[in-house]
Design a protein around this motif. Sequence first.
Motif, PDB file in Angstrom:
ATOM      1  N   LEU A 273      -4.865  16.504 -38.529  1.00 12.73           N
ATOM      2  CA  LEU A 273      -4.337  16.809 -39.858  1.00 12.73           C
ATOM      3  C   LEU A 273      -4.579  15.640 -40.812  1.00 12.73           C
ATOM      4  CD1 LEU A 273      -0.902  18.502 -38.984  1.00 12.73           C
ATOM      5  CD2 LEU A 273      -3.007  19.635 -39.746  1.00 12.73           C
ATOM      6  N   VAL A 274      -4.420  14.428 -40.303  1.00 15.43           N
ATOM      7  CA  VAL A 274      -4.672  13.245 -41.129  1.00 15.43           C
ATOM      8  C   VAL A 274      -6.164  13.068 -41.355  1.00 15.43           C
ATOM      9  CG1 VAL A 274      -4.372  10.747 -41.292  1.00 15.43           C
ATOM     10  CG2 VAL A 274      -2.549  12.156 -40.325  1.00 15.43           C
ATOM     11  N   ILE A 275      -6.942  13.207 -40.314  1.00  9.32           N
ATOM     12  CA  ILE A 275      -8.395  13.038 -40.434  1.00  9.32           C
ATOM     13  C   ILE A 275      -8.970  14.028 -41.452  1.00  9.32           C
ATOM     14  CG2 ILE A 275     -10.593  13.223 -39.192  1.00  9.32           C
ATOM     15  CD1 ILE A 275      -9.084  12.289 -36.671  1.00  9.32           C
ATOM     16  N   ASP A 276      -8.454  15.261 -41.433  1.00 13.18           N
ATOM     17  CA  ASP A 276      -8.960  16.313 -42.323  1.00 13.18           C
ATOM     18  C   ASP A 276      -8.337  16.288 -43.716  1.00 13.18           C
ATOM     19  OD1 ASP A 276     -10.553  17.210 -40.263  1.00 13.18           O
ATOM     20  OD2 ASP A 276      -9.204  18.838 -39.668  1.00 13.18           O
ATOM     21  N   GLY A 277      -7.441  15.351 -43.978  1.00  9.47           N
ATOM     22  CA  GLY A 277      -6.823  15.254 -45.293  1.00  9.47           C
ATOM     23  C   GLY A 277      -5.718  16.256 -45.545  1.00  9.47           C
ATOM     24  N   LYS A 278      -5.181  16.825 -44.471  1.00 11.64           N
ATOM     25  CA  LYS A 278      -4.083  17.779 -44.621  1.00 11.64           C
ATOM     26  C   LYS A 278      -2.723  17.108 -44.482  1.00 11.64           C
ATOM     27  CE  LYS A 278      -6.894  21.615 -42.924  1.00 11.64           C
ATOM     28  NZ  LYS A 278      -7.066  22.645 -41.861  1.00 11.64           N
ATOM     29  N   ALA A 279      -2.722  15.848 -44.129  1.00  9.93           N
ATOM     30  CA  ALA A 279      -1.514  15.032 -44.059  1.00  9.93           C
ATOM     31  C   ALA A 279      -1.917  13.602 -44.387  1.00  9.93           C
ATOM     32  CB  ALA A 279      -0.863  15.104 -42.683  1.00  9.93           C
ATOM     33  N   ALA A 280      -0.958  12.814 -44.839  1.00 16.20           N
ATOM     34  CA  ALA A 280      -1.272  11.456 -45.281  1.00 16.20           C
ATOM     35  C   ALA A 280      -1.175  10.426 -44.165  1.00 16.20           C
ATOM     36  CB  ALA A 280      -0.340  11.065 -46.429  1.00 16.20           C
ATOM     37  N   PHE A 281      -0.122  10.495 -43.358  1.00 16.17           N
ATOM     38  CA  PHE A 281       0.146   9.492 -42.333  1.00 16.17           C
ATOM     39  C   PHE A 281       0.461  10.161 -41.003  1.00 16.17           C
ATOM     40  CE2 PHE A 281       1.731   7.454 -46.298  1.00 16.17           C
ATOM     41  CZ  PHE A 281       1.068   6.224 -46.262  1.00 16.17           C
ATOM     42  N   THR A 282       0.312   9.404 -39.943  1.00 13.20           N
ATOM     43  CA  THR A 282       0.875   9.761 -38.649  1.00 13.20           C
ATOM     44  C   THR A 282       1.180   8.468 -37.906  1.00 13.20           C
ATOM     45  OG1 THR A 282       0.639  11.172 -36.681  1.00 13.20           O
ATOM     46  CG2 THR A 282      -1.290   9.898 -37.346  1.00 13.20           C
ATOM     47  N   VAL A 283       2.145   8.518 -36.999  1.00 12.40           N
ATOM     48  CA  VAL A 283       2.468   7.382 -36.131  1.00 12.40           C
ATOM     49  C   VAL A 283       2.023   7.753 -34.726  1.00 12.40           C
ATOM     50  CG1 VAL A 283       4.304   5.980 -35.117  1.00 12.40           C
ATOM     51  CG2 VAL A 283       4.394   6.600 -37.544  1.00 12.40           C
ATOM     52  N   MET A 284       1.096   6.982 -34.191  1.00  7.65           N
ATOM     53  CA  MET A 284       0.558   7.287 -32.865  1.00  7.65           C
ATOM     54  C   MET A 284       0.014   6.004 -32.266  1.00  7.65           C
ATOM     55  SD  MET A 284       0.167   9.344 -30.438  1.00  7.65           S
ATOM     56  CE  MET A 284       1.129  10.570 -31.323  1.00  7.65           C
ATOM     57  N   GLY A 285      -0.047   5.963 -30.943  1.00 14.02           N
ATOM     58  CA  GLY A 285      -0.609   4.806 -30.271  1.00 14.02           C
ATOM     59  C   GLY A 285      -2.084   4.650 -30.575  1.00 14.02           C
ATOM     60  N   ASP A 286      -2.647   3.513 -30.204  1.00 10.57           N
ATOM     61  CA  ASP A 286      -4.008   3.240 -30.632  1.00 10.57           C
ATOM     62  C   ASP A 286      -5.077   3.955 -29.819  1.00 10.57           C
ATOM     63  OD1 ASP A 286      -3.828   1.628 -28.382  1.00 10.57           O
ATOM     64  OD2 ASP A 286      -3.962  -0.256 -29.500  1.00 10.57           O
ATOM     65  N   TRP A 287      -4.666   4.865 -28.913  1.00 14.02           N
ATOM     66  CA  TRP A 287      -5.646   5.776 -28.353  1.00 14.02           C
ATOM     67  C   TRP A 287      -6.198   6.689 -29.457  1.00 14.02           C
ATOM     68  CZ3 TRP A 287      -0.634   5.186 -26.737  1.00 14.02           C
ATOM     69  CH2 TRP A 287       0.301   6.139 -27.162  1.00 14.02           C
ATOM     70  N   ALA A 288      -5.463   6.790 -30.574  1.00 10.88           N
ATOM     71  CA  ALA A 288      -5.936   7.597 -31.702  1.00 10.88           C
ATOM     72  C   ALA A 288      -7.204   7.033 -32.326  1.00 10.88           C
ATOM     73  CB  ALA A 288      -4.839   7.699 -32.759  1.00 10.88           C
ATOM     74  N   GLU A 289      -7.453   5.746 -32.161  1.00  7.71           N
ATOM     75  CA  GLU A 289      -8.643   5.117 -32.732  1.00  7.71           C
ATOM     76  C   GLU A 289      -9.913   5.857 -32.320  1.00  7.71           C
ATOM     77  OE1 GLU A 289     -11.491   2.044 -34.092  1.00  7.71           O
ATOM     78  OE2 GLU A 289      -9.574   2.852 -34.771  1.00  7.71           O
ATOM     79  N   ALA A 290      -9.962   6.285 -31.065  1.00  6.19           N
ATOM     80  CA  ALA A 290     -11.165   6.960 -30.582  1.00  6.19           C
ATOM     81  C   ALA A 290     -11.418   8.268 -31.313  1.00  6.19           C
ATOM     82  CB  ALA A 290     -11.059   7.209 -29.080  1.00  6.19           C
ATOM     83  N   SER A 291     -10.362   8.922 -31.798  1.00  7.14           N
ATOM     84  CA  SER A 291     -10.534  10.179 -32.536  1.00  7.14           C
ATOM     85  C   SER A 291     -11.349   9.954 -33.797  1.00  7.14           C
ATOM     86  CB  SER A 291      -9.173  10.773 -32.896  1.00  7.14           C
ATOM     87  OG  SER A 291      -8.401  11.036 -31.754  1.00  7.14           O
ATOM     88  N   TYR A 292     -11.088   8.843 -34.469  1.00  6.23           N
ATOM     89  CA  TYR A 292     -11.832   8.515 -35.683  1.00  6.23           C
ATOM     90  C   TYR A 292     -13.271   8.123 -35.367  1.00  6.23           C
ATOM     91  CZ  TYR A 292      -7.309   8.526 -38.035  1.00  6.23           C
ATOM     92  OH  TYR A 292      -6.083   8.894 -38.533  1.00  6.23           O
ATOM     93  N   VAL A 293     -13.433   7.298 -34.355  1.00  8.27           N
ATOM     94  CA  VAL A 293     -14.768   6.829 -33.992  1.00  8.27           C
ATOM     95  C   VAL A 293     -15.652   8.003 -33.584  1.00  8.27           C
ATOM     96  CG1 VAL A 293     -16.074   5.407 -32.360  1.00  8.27           C
ATOM     97  CG2 VAL A 293     -13.926   4.551 -33.335  1.00  8.27           C
TER      98      VAL A 293
END
Length: 429
Positions: A273-293
């Motif tokens: 939702l954040v990546i697609d611009g449907k939400a502004a923020f999220t709180v998540m551990g840094d395993w989320a980094e790989a989603s962006y990469v």
Amino acid sequence: MRGAPRTSAIAAVAAVAALTLAACGGNGGEPESGGSGGGGDEVEVFTWWAAGSEKAGLDALVGVFEQQHPDVTFVNGAVAGGAGSQAKDLLQTRLQAQDPPDTFQAHAGAELQDYIDAAQIESVTALYDEFGLTEAFPSDLVDRLTADDGEIYSVPSNIHRANVVWSNPQVLTDNGIDPAATYADLDAWMADLDKLKAAGVTPLAVAQAWTQVHLLETVLLADLGVEGYSGLWDGSTDWSGPEVTAALEDFEKLMGYTNTDRDGLDWPESQQLVIDGKAAFTVMGDWAEASYVEQGKKLGSDYTAFPVPGTDGVFDFLADSFTLPVGAPHPDGAKAWLETVGSAEGQEAFNKAKGSIPARTDVDMSTFGEYQQSAAESFKSDAIVSSLAHGAAVPVATLTAITDATSKFTSGASDLAGFQSELAAANAG
């Protein structure tokens, strides 16, 4: 095994040692089922890494394993489900039936308590000496992994940071918010969340119950500070006290900014939702980094990452690790897997794919991404606390009770007073 703040190398070792997890029994550091001969032709590895960056990390680790141990067949025992809830249920069924996998994933720290007490896992201390892990891992990490009986029961594959906010800079810019803004505390952050909500934008994306517990722990850390947060797990902070009440009020406010479909999502979907611009923020551990990469996003322009407001200078720690179950059918195969997990080659491959940082200190971080390099520096210098939602701070039974209480509260089945009372009861034991 329970975490404590690290303000210096010496202070950290002393503090962590004082909070290490009580464990029953031990076998002098020599794995009973891992003796010479027998069970080395294959290894069933039980994890919850079945999709996304988690599966990518596992695949990378398997690639190294197959190079290091070509004569051992890898059997993938992955079970899908966010944060491992389904996997843990199936694992417990198998352990109780005396049908263990050869090794299973577990969060390092207090999550191992129940397995140790039930005599379901063996010490791997002797393997630390054999594989040189005592020298390769930071001394305070080794202290965190060491139970009161002096034994170590798992080999960590990585280090993760839980207290991270991820944002979409374009969404913020479009709504008059500086994407480079820093927030001294939760109140300052919530002022911008109010602006987003008024504009009809989802301010904060979350998913099913465990991600809400993840958010809760970061709010407790932000409002109580390192000492107060750590005191929740050693009994020095009163769960019924007014400071906790105020933190729970902040948690309630933050949940008011979240997406209404949250209970039907898992963390990759809320992250998207954040990546697609449907939400502004999220709180998540840094395993989320790989989603962006994985999606070709660039840190700074396509997304930002910063500590949860009020937690700057604190590293909310967790680590994935692997165990040696009692009665493992292929103990030599399990030993081979643990050797790869702890190796520099295995940790480099795994962590590059998963978004975490190596537990070893001798891995060249210059080949990692910008976020991971910054996380590695933070782990060296920040105060360290143990994650609630990811098994470092409390045993499984306590976390289950906290998760149930949180789910009731966020679904409207209990009020704040009832929520606090249930949290206090969950930690009373």
